[in-house]
Scaffold this motif. Structure first.
Motif, mmCIF file in Angstrom:
data_model
loop_
_atom_site.group_PDB
_atom_site.id
_atom_site.type_symbol
_atom_site.label_atom_id
_atom_site.label_comp_id
_atom_site.label_asym_id
_atom_site.label_seq_id
_atom_site.Cartn_x
_atom_site.Cartn_y
_atom_site.Cartn_z
ATOM 1 N N SER A 86 20.355 83.594 49.041
ATOM 2 C CA SER A 86 21.488 83.374 49.935
ATOM 3 C C SER A 86 22.058 81.979 49.736
ATOM 4 C CB SER A 86 21.054 83.539 51.387
ATOM 5 O OG SER A 86 20.212 82.480 51.746
ATOM 6 N N GLU B 178 32.169 91.468 55.515
ATOM 7 C CA GLU B 178 30.780 91.894 55.650
ATOM 8 C C GLU B 178 30.093 91.028 56.687
ATOM 9 O OE1 GLU B 178 28.747 90.545 51.801
ATOM 10 O OE2 GLU B 178 30.896 90.327 51.454
ATOM 11 N N CYS B 179 29.134 91.605 57.385
ATOM 12 C CA CYS B 179 28.440 90.828 58.403
ATOM 13 C C CYS B 179 27.063 90.496 57.853
ATOM 14 C CB CYS B 179 28.335 91.647 59.675
ATOM 15 S SG CYS B 179 27.667 90.694 61.018
ATOM 16 N N PRO B 180 26.898 89.309 57.265
ATOM 17 C CA PRO B 180 25.688 89.043 56.497
ATOM 18 C C PRO B 180 24.407 89.136 57.322
ATOM 19 C CG PRO B 180 26.973 87.047 56.776
ATOM 20 C CD PRO B 180 27.802 88.162 57.291
ATOM 21 N N ASN C 286 18.724 94.083 58.536
ATOM 22 C CA ASN C 286 18.426 95.444 58.102
ATOM 23 C C ASN C 286 17.423 95.437 56.941
ATOM 24 O OD1 ASN C 286 18.888 98.115 58.684
ATOM 25 N ND2 ASN C 286 20.380 98.343 57.032
ATOM 26 N N ASP C 287 17.681 94.560 55.955
ATOM 27 C CA ASP C 287 16.761 94.440 54.808
ATOM 28 C C ASP C 287 15.374 93.990 55.278
ATOM 29 O OD1 ASP C 287 18.776 95.209 53.146
ATOM 30 O OD2 ASP C 287 19.212 93.213 52.366
ATOM 31 N N LYS D 290 17.646 91.117 45.171
ATOM 32 C CA LYS D 290 18.693 90.540 46.023
ATOM 33 C C LYS D 290 18.938 89.083 45.638
ATOM 34 C CE LYS D 290 19.823 90.137 50.939
ATOM 35 N NZ LYS D 290 19.370 90.443 52.296
ATOM 36 N N THR E 65 14.306 94.048 48.616
ATOM 37 C CA THR E 65 14.865 92.717 48.352
ATOM 38 C C THR E 65 14.591 92.215 46.934
ATOM 39 O OG1 THR E 65 12.846 91.814 49.307
ATOM 40 C CG2 THR E 65 14.744 91.979 50.757
ATOM 41 N N GLU F 104 23.260 92.765 57.672
ATOM 42 C CA GLU F 104 22.731 93.255 56.392
ATOM 43 C C GLU F 104 21.323 92.663 56.158
ATOM 44 O OE1 GLU F 104 23.910 92.061 51.957
ATOM 45 O OE2 GLU F 104 25.629 92.334 53.285
ATOM 46 N N ASP F 105 21.192 91.354 56.430
ATOM 47 C CA ASP F 105 19.906 90.691 56.232
ATOM 48 C C ASP F 105 18.833 91.222 57.174
ATOM 49 O OD1 ASP F 105 20.931 89.146 54.209
ATOM 50 O OD2 ASP F 105 21.338 87.400 55.465
#
Length: 396
Positions: free
Chosen positions: A197, A47-49, A55-56, A194, A191, A52-53
């Motif tokens: 991190s 996964e490419c964190p 995008n969120d 979520k 989020t 994803e982040d």
């Protein structure tokens, strides 16, 4: 004119709620996502964190109806954080990338970009508070612990300056984490649930040893176990002529030789380990777990001891040299020969400890009332008066 705030939207719940609160308070809010890393060879999973982040973060900005963009700071991040980390690890010190990231990236490079966008302030989702007082006709900014004791992140901001604090806002600092999640749920922000991190500030899901191995080559060496009963720990203290001599003596770390213990295993590089570390030694069969009590990067040896109360881990005085000493409250800085009673911590989440600061010509001694475990060179010590963080320094 509305005041303009740029929020560092990280794609997490805290910064999302920070943006929402500022909008509610009547600020003109802009969301910026910092891309600090794009070397996919060192992330653990497929996964490419950061994608994803980001995008969120974008979905949150859309939901809140605020402008959003991504800024690529990976060049500055590599130069100021990553290169510095490798350099410190090679010297056998253990840096704190999160403290540096705040000083060098979020409240410096990022802040300059925000100010260029006409921002009056920069806001983050940190759990800490800011207050402003007047003293001798001058505004002085205070960095205060967050209301949520479990989440207080003031330690990570211990290197900020008055200029940086002047432009900073911490909207979630007055809230508890469950309240922040509740607001995110009410506002239907993506989020809300979520997970927080983990991993290096913004590099995503990277394990430090793998990350270090990209640059620091593996080099086999021995793991030595030193017994608690070793005479090193039973030496009688000399007589001191003054307090300074005593502080100097007590702040010295022990130096070990392989002959001080027995070889119990092998490792792939002393620079991958840090004092107080328990995981990753791969040595079994001991009564109590083994902890790293010292690393010698020159000889490539790791010294260990059994149990978290091993005398090799404990010390109650540390030293900070002048060039690594920082006062957020410069007006409270003590002069040579002066002392100050404070509460201090040597790592994030450590409960505050009673300590005395002693200013000397070459720097500052921090003398703890109780012995501290794994005082580690390269990490930060931060000191507080009540709930205000007033200064910090790199442990030397």
């Amino acid at each position: 004119m509305k005041k303009r705030v740029v929020v560092g939207l990280s794609g997490g719940v805290d910064s999302s709620v920070a943006a929402y609160l500022l909008k509610e308070q009547g600020y003109e809010v802009i969301g910026l996502f910092m891309k600090n890393w794009h070397d996919d060879s060192v992330t653990i999973s497929d996964e490419c964190p950061w994608l994803e982040d980001s995008n969120d973060a974008m979905l949150v900005a859309n939901k809140l109806g605020i402008p959003f963009q991504t800024v690529d700071l990976s060049e500055q991040y590599k130069e100021r954080i990553v290169d510095y980390m490798f350099n410190e690890y090679e010297k056998g010190r253990t840096p704190n990338p999160d403290v540096l990231c705040n000083r060098e990236i979020k409240f410096d490079v990022f802040m300059k970009i925000a100010l260029d966008l006409g921002a009056d302030y920069v806001a983050t989702g940190h759990y800490c508070r800011k207050s402003t007082i007047e003293k001798d006709g001058k505004e002085i900014h205070q960095l205060l612990a967050g209301k949520d004791d479990n989440k207080d992140q003031s330690y990570f901001l211990c290197q900020l300056s008055q200029d940086q604090l002047a432009k900073a806002l911490f909207p979630v600092g007055e809230l508890l984490k469950p309240e922040v999640r509740a607001i995110a749920k009410e506002q239907d922000l993506i989020t809300a649930d979520k997970k927080d991190s983990q991993g290096l500030c913004f590099i995503g899901k990277v394990r430090l040893p793998e990350f270090l191995q990209q640059q620091l080559k593996p080099k086999e060496g021995v793991i030595v176990e030193v017994e608690k009963s070793n005479q090193i720990y039973n030496q009688t203290q000399p007589n001191f002529n003054n307090k300074l001599e005593e502080l100097d003596y007590l702040s010295q770390k022990k130096s070990y030789a392989v002959s001080d213990g027995k070889v119990v295993g092998k490792h792939q590089g002393a620079h991958y380990f840090t004092k107080g570390q328990r995981k990753g030694l791969a040595v079994g069969g001991t009564v109590e777990p083994l902890f790293v009590i010292e690393t010698d990067v020159n000889e490539n040896v790791i010294y260990t001891g059994q149990g978290k109360n091993h005398p090799g881990l404990l010390r109650n005085v540390l030293f900070v040299s002048n060039d690594e000493l920082h006062w957020i409250r410069e007006d409270l800085a003590i002069n040579e020969g002066e002392t100050m009673q404070v509460k201090a911590r040597i790592r994030y989440r450590q409960p505050l400890q009673d300590a005395t600061l002693h200013k000397v010509d070459s720097g500052l001694y921090v003398e703890f009332k109780d012995a501290q475990s794994a005082i580690t060179e390269g990490q930060f010590v931060a000191w507080y008066l009540d709930e205000e963080l007033v200064g910090s320094g790199v442990i030397s």
